[in-house]
Design an enzyme around this catalytic site. Sequence first.
Site, PDB file in Angstrom:
ATOM      1  N   TRP A  13       0.814  -1.211   0.000  1.00  0.00           N
ATOM      2  CA  TRP A  13       0.000   0.000   0.000  1.00  0.00           C
ATOM      3  C   TRP A  13       0.852   1.267   0.000  1.00  0.00           C
ATOM      4  O   TRP A  13       0.586   2.215  -0.726  1.00  0.00           O
ATOM      5  CB  TRP A  13      -0.976  -0.025   1.175  1.00  0.00           C
ATOM      6  CG  TRP A  13      -2.066   0.997   1.142  1.00  0.00           C
ATOM      7  CD1 TRP A  13      -2.567   1.663   2.212  1.00  0.00           C
ATOM      8  CD2 TRP A  13      -2.821   1.467   0.000  1.00  0.00           C
ATOM      9  NE1 TRP A  13      -3.576   2.526   1.825  1.00  0.00           N
ATOM     10  CE2 TRP A  13      -3.751   2.415   0.475  1.00  0.00           C
ATOM     11  CE3 TRP A  13      -2.793   1.180  -1.367  1.00  0.00           C
ATOM     12  CZ2 TRP A  13      -4.643   3.080  -0.378  1.00  0.00           C
ATOM     13  CZ3 TRP A  13      -3.680   1.849  -2.222  1.00  0.00           C
ATOM     14  CH2 TRP A  13      -4.581   2.780  -1.724  1.00  0.00           C
ATOM     15  N   ARG A  33      12.085   0.008   6.837  1.00  0.00           N
ATOM     16  CA  ARG A  33      13.212  -0.369   7.694  1.00  0.00           C
ATOM     17  C   ARG A  33      14.418  -0.812   6.876  1.00  0.00           C
ATOM     18  O   ARG A  33      15.539  -0.772   7.332  1.00  0.00           O
ATOM     19  CB  ARG A  33      12.788  -1.487   8.651  1.00  0.00           C
ATOM     20  CG  ARG A  33      11.835  -1.016   9.713  1.00  0.00           C
ATOM     21  CD  ARG A  33      11.337  -2.163  10.545  1.00  0.00           C
ATOM     22  NE  ARG A  33      10.497  -3.089   9.796  1.00  0.00           N
ATOM     23  CZ  ARG A  33       9.849  -4.112  10.328  1.00  0.00           C
ATOM     24  NH1 ARG A  33       9.949  -4.330  11.617  1.00  0.00           N
ATOM     25  NH2 ARG A  33       9.097  -4.903   9.585  1.00  0.00           N
ATOM     26  N   SER A 113      -4.598  -2.790  -3.685  1.00  0.00           N
ATOM     27  CA  SER A 113      -3.435  -2.139  -4.297  1.00  0.00           C
ATOM     28  C   SER A 113      -3.074  -2.730  -5.658  1.00  0.00           C
ATOM     29  O   SER A 113      -2.632  -2.005  -6.548  1.00  0.00           O
ATOM     30  CB  SER A 113      -2.240  -2.180  -3.347  1.00  0.00           C
ATOM     31  OG  SER A 113      -1.958  -3.495  -2.976  1.00  0.00           O
ATOM     32  N   LYS A 164     -14.150  -3.825   8.326  1.00  0.00           N
ATOM     33  CA  LYS A 164     -14.527  -4.673   7.180  1.00  0.00           C
ATOM     34  C   LYS A 164     -13.556  -5.825   6.983  1.00  0.00           C
ATOM     35  O   LYS A 164     -13.887  -6.828   6.358  1.00  0.00           O
ATOM     36  CB  LYS A 164     -14.721  -3.856   5.906  1.00  0.00           C
ATOM     37  CG  LYS A 164     -13.490  -3.133   5.381  1.00  0.00           C
ATOM     38  CD  LYS A 164     -12.535  -3.990   4.588  1.00  0.00           C
ATOM     39  CE  LYS A 164     -11.187  -3.329   4.492  1.00  0.00           C
ATOM     40  NZ  LYS A 164     -10.162  -4.124   3.868  1.00  0.00           N
ATOM     41  N   ASP A 217     -15.595  -0.403   0.841  1.00  0.00           N
ATOM     42  CA  ASP A 217     -14.470  -1.307   1.115  1.00  0.00           C
ATOM     43  C   ASP A 217     -14.962  -2.702   1.505  1.00  0.00           C
ATOM     44  O   ASP A 217     -14.317  -3.712   1.225  1.00  0.00           O
ATOM     45  CB  ASP A 217     -13.602  -0.702   2.238  1.00  0.00           C
ATOM     46  CG  ASP A 217     -12.150  -1.143   2.143  1.00  0.00           C
ATOM     47  OD1 ASP A 217     -11.818  -1.914   1.228  1.00  0.00           O
ATOM     48  OD2 ASP A 217     -11.351  -0.719   2.993  1.00  0.00           O
ATOM     49  N   SER A 227      -8.051  -9.812  -1.876  1.00  0.00           N
ATOM     50  CA  SER A 227      -8.006  -9.400  -0.467  1.00  0.00           C
ATOM     51  C   SER A 227      -7.340 -10.487   0.374  1.00  0.00           C
ATOM     52  O   SER A 227      -7.742 -11.656   0.351  1.00  0.00           O
ATOM     53  CB  SER A 227      -9.428  -9.142   0.056  1.00  0.00           C
ATOM     54  OG  SER A 227      -9.449  -9.267   1.460  1.00  0.00           O
ATOM     55  N   ASN A 229      -7.418 -10.678   3.591  1.00  0.00           N
ATOM     56  CA  ASN A 229      -8.347 -11.114   4.640  1.00  0.00           C
ATOM     57  C   ASN A 229      -9.329 -12.151   4.093  1.00  0.00           C
ATOM     58  O   ASN A 229      -9.617 -13.155   4.741  1.00  0.00           O
ATOM     59  CB  ASN A 229      -9.068  -9.891   5.210  1.00  0.00           C
ATOM     60  CG  ASN A 229      -8.120  -9.044   6.027  1.00  0.00           C
ATOM     61  OD1 ASN A 229      -7.704  -9.430   7.113  1.00  0.00           O
ATOM     62  ND2 ASN A 229      -7.729  -7.891   5.493  1.00  0.00           N
ATOM     63  N   GLU A 254      -4.790  -7.786   8.257  1.00  0.00           N
ATOM     64  CA  GLU A 254      -5.009  -7.102   9.545  1.00  0.00           C
ATOM     65  C   GLU A 254      -6.205  -7.647  10.315  1.00  0.00           C
ATOM     66  O   GLU A 254      -6.275  -7.526  11.532  1.00  0.00           O
ATOM     67  CB  GLU A 254      -5.210  -5.593   9.319  1.00  0.00           C
ATOM     68  CG  GLU A 254      -4.031  -4.877   8.701  1.00  0.00           C
ATOM     69  CD  GLU A 254      -2.954  -4.503   9.720  1.00  0.00           C
ATOM     70  OE1 GLU A 254      -2.866  -5.145  10.775  1.00  0.00           O
ATOM     71  OE2 GLU A 254      -2.199  -3.568   9.412  1.00  0.00           O
TER      72      GLU A 254
END
EC number: 1.1.1.94
Length: 308
Positions: A13, A33, A113, A164, A217, A227, A229, A254
Site C-alpha cells: 500500500w 526499515r 493495491s 470490514k 471497502d 483481499s 483477509n 489485519e
Amino acid sequence: METKITVIGAGAWGSTLAFLAEANGHQVRLWSRQSSSTLADVLADAEIVVSAVSMKGVRPVVEQVKSLEIGKQVIFVTATKGLDASTTCTPSQIWQAAFPANSVVVLAGPNLSKEIQAGLPAATVVGSHDLEAAKLVQTVFNSGRFRVYTNDDPLGVELGGTLKNVMAIAAGACDGLQLGTNAKAALVTRGLAEIIRIGNHWGAKTDTFYGLSGLGDLLATCNSPLSRNYQVGYGLAIGKSLTEILTNLEGTAEGVNTSQVLVHLANQQGISVPISSEVDRLLQGNVTPQAAVNSLMLRDVKPETHLP
Ligand SMILES: NC(=O)C1=CN([C@@H]2O[C@H](COP(=O)(O)OP(=O)(O)OC[C@H]3O[C@@H](n4cnc5c(N)ncnc54)[C@H](OP(=O)(O)O)[C@@H]3O)[C@@H](O)[C@H]2O)C=CC1
Ligand SMILES: O=C(CO)COP(=O)(O)O
C-alpha cells in the site's frame, strides 16, 4: 503546486500511494526499515507524512518520528487499517496523541493495491477534523485514475476500513464453504449492520459507513480473492491451518489481529458482535467454519436493525 511527501512503509500500500502522488508531480520519498536512508533524512522538509505501515509497525514508527524535530505545519496521513492490540486505539488516535498540534488525516476506501497498480480506476476517502488538511491531501492524490473524496468523520472512515477486514474473513469462509450468493449477501448486509453498531458506539457517524470507506471497502474485500483477509477465511474454510495460510500470504491480513481486539472490546462494552465473534472463534481454532455458520443461523430471531 509540488508538495514534499514522505511515505513511511514500502509494502504493497505504501508503494502504491507513493506511486500515485509521484504520478501527480509531487516530490515523494518512500521509506521502510530496509531503506539505506535514515528516517530523519527522509522526513527533513516533508510537508505531508503518509504512514502505510501495518498495525504492528504503527507504535514503533510513531515513537521514532516523535524523537525527531517535526513542525506543527506537517500533516500526517494514516492509511493503516487496524486496532492496536495493547491499547485498542486506532492508528489515527495514536498519531494524534503523539502529535497533538498537527493535523491528522485518515485515508481509506476500496483500494486493493494490485488493481490500482494495474492502472484500474478507484476512489477513496480522506477524513479529518481539519477539512483544509483533508482538502490538501485530496489534491495531492486525486487524479483521473484515483478519485478522492473528503469527509469530516475520520473515526468513521478509519473504522469502516478496519472493521470490514473481519467481515472479509467471514466472506472468504462463506465462499470457501460454497454457501452461495444469498448467504454472502446476508453476511455482508448483516456485517455492515454490525460495523455500524460498533462504530456508533465508539462515536462514528452512521452515514460514513454507507460511504466508500465502509460499504465500499466491504464490497471490495468481501468479493475479491485479491483481499488477503478474504484469502484467510477462504483458506480456513477449505481446511488449511491459519499458520499455513499466513506463512504463504503475500503481505498483511489485519483482520486476524483486529478480530481479537474488537471482540475483546465489544464483550467488555456489551456490544453485540455475533459475526466478529464467530470469526474470532474460527481464527482461534475454537469452532469449525460450518459450526460457525450454524451458530449464526440459529440465534434468536429479531427485528432487522443495526441496533442490538
Ligand atoms: N495492500 C492493500 O491493498 C491495502 C492495504 N491497506 C492497509 O495498509 C497497511 C499496510 O498494508 P500493506 O502495505 O498491504 O502491507 P505489507 O505487509 O505489504 O507491508 C507492511 C509494511 O509495514 C511495515 N512494518 C511492519 N512492521 C513495522 C515496524 N515494526 N516498523 C516499521 N515498519 C513496519 C513493513 O516494513 P518492512 O518492509 O520494513 O518489513 C512494510 O513496509 C495495512 O494496515 C493494510 O490493511 C490499506 C489499503 C489497501
Ligand atoms: O484494505 C484493502 C482494500 O481496500 C486491502 O484488503 P486486504 O488487506 O484484505 O488485502
